[in-house]
Scaffold this active site. Structure first.
Site, PDB file in Angstrom:
ATOM      1  N   ASP A 205     106.031 -33.569 102.041  1.00  0.00           N
ATOM      2  CA  ASP A 205     105.490 -34.531 101.428  1.00  0.00           C
ATOM      3  C   ASP A 205     106.668 -34.313 100.339  1.00  0.00           C
ATOM      4  OD1 ASP A 205     105.369 -37.177 101.259  1.00  0.00           O
ATOM      5  OD2 ASP A 205     103.583 -36.960 100.874  1.00  0.00           O
ATOM      6  N   SER A 229     105.129 -43.417  99.785  1.00  0.00           N
ATOM      7  CA  SER A 229     104.897 -43.064 100.713  1.00  0.00           C
ATOM      8  C   SER A 229     104.593 -43.830 102.161  1.00  0.00           C
ATOM      9  CB  SER A 229     104.394 -41.621 101.210  1.00  0.00           C
ATOM     10  OG  SER A 229     105.183 -40.377 100.859  1.00  0.00           O
ATOM     11  N   GLN A 279     110.574 -39.602 107.016  1.00  0.00           N
ATOM     12  CA  GLN A 279     110.329 -40.590 105.823  1.00  0.00           C
ATOM     13  C   GLN A 279     110.657 -41.695 105.349  1.00  0.00           C
ATOM     14  OE1 GLN A 279     108.265 -40.006 101.849  1.00  0.00           O
ATOM     15  NE2 GLN A 279     106.622 -38.425 102.597  1.00  0.00           N
TER      16      GLN A 279
END
Length: 294
Positions: A205, A229, A279
């Site tokens: 991440d 996110s 992502q």
């Protein structure tokens, strides 16, 4: 407060509350909310805790970030044992705070099999020994970090990350949307594969949304930008160790409609492609004053 590999191990050591229910603690990385990689990693561990077959490891996970996480209270994880098949096991995890879902995860586990094999080559980059750690660079430029974030951003970390492309804090240089980062845990992990997968989920991440902003000369710390996110997926292709160096190669092929998309691959030092990630994140501009995302 020091944050070393022991911190990461503690984050992954979920407390069992009841059958299929676990509780996890939080770590502040300076964002003012729970780091998405933490919830992703903890949800994976919660799902793995309900797998009875030791020969089944996670091969994919898909998560959605629903609400901003509160650093001040633990996260409770509810695991739904969706299916136990002959070759695959499916789990769904819901992360709860204040009685509301803040994150959901679908994860699939596969019984070990053999088959045909190929992969893309590893990028040609300098080895990690030739590069400075991100933490050392942040400490070197600590005077550029706002005072209220300085101690948090320059504290010891559970991950040692060494970017190939140099940067400085709040670097607004316009650059192509790609980056390469060597990463590993700061200390040794045990031999449980799920802990290495969870550590890599945690690490994955970092950097994707920042990469999506590079062509625009922006950073996730800009006061007039809301970055969060939205979803995150990972695929684990083969076993690996997260306490050995892994090259995280990230690119962002598109940013549009206040959303940025990024994808990445993890290679071992000897060139094995062990995991992939993707992502999409919210990148909303023109925010004054800054407020909570979504």
């Amino acid at each position: 407060m020091l944050h070393s590999t022991d911190t990461l191990i503690a984050l992954l050591d979920l407390e069992p509350i009841e059958r299929n229910i676990y509780r996890g603690q939080n770590r502040d990385i300076g964002s003012g909310r729970i780091f998405g990689g933490q919830v992703l990693a903890q949800a994976l561990v919660a799902a793995q805790r309900t797998i009875d077959d030791p020969d089944r490891d996670a091969h994919s996970l898909h998560g959605y970030f629903i609400l901003e996480g509160d650093l001040d209270i633990p996260v409770v994880y509810f695991v739904d044992r969706t299916r136990d098949g002959r070759s695959f096991t499916t789990r769904r995890v819901t992360a709860i705070q204040h009685g509301k879902a803040i994150f959901t995860l679908s994860a699939s586990f596969h019984r070990t099999e053999t088959g045909v094999s190929h992969q893309s080559p590893m990028p040609d980059v300098p080895p990690p020994e030739d590069l400075a750690s991100e933490l050392d660079m942040l400490r070197e430029h600590a005077h550029l970090i706002p005072e209220h974030l300085r101690d948090i951003l320059t504290q010891d970390r559970p991950l040692d990350s060494r970017p190939v492309e140099p940067f400085t804090f709040l670097d607004r240089t316009t650059r192509p949307p790609f980056r390469h980062i060597w990463v590993r845990s700061s200390g040794a992990l045990d031999d449980n594969l799920v802990h290495h997968q969870a550590a890599l989920a945690y690490a994955s991440d970092y950097g994707i949304l920042s990469t999506a902003l590079q062509p625009h000369g922006r950073t996730v710390r800009d006061e007039d930008l809301m970055a969060a996110s939205l979803d995150h997926s990972m695929w684990f292709h083969r076993p690996f160790r997260a306490d050995d160096w892994l090259l995280y190669s990230i690119d962002s092929p598109v940013t549009h409609g206040a959303r940025g998309f990024g994808r990445g691959t993890f290679h071992t030092r000897d060139g094995q492609l062990v995991a992939s990630a993707a992502q999409e994140g919210l990148l909303r501009t023109g925010i004054r004053p800054r407020r909570k995302a979504r």
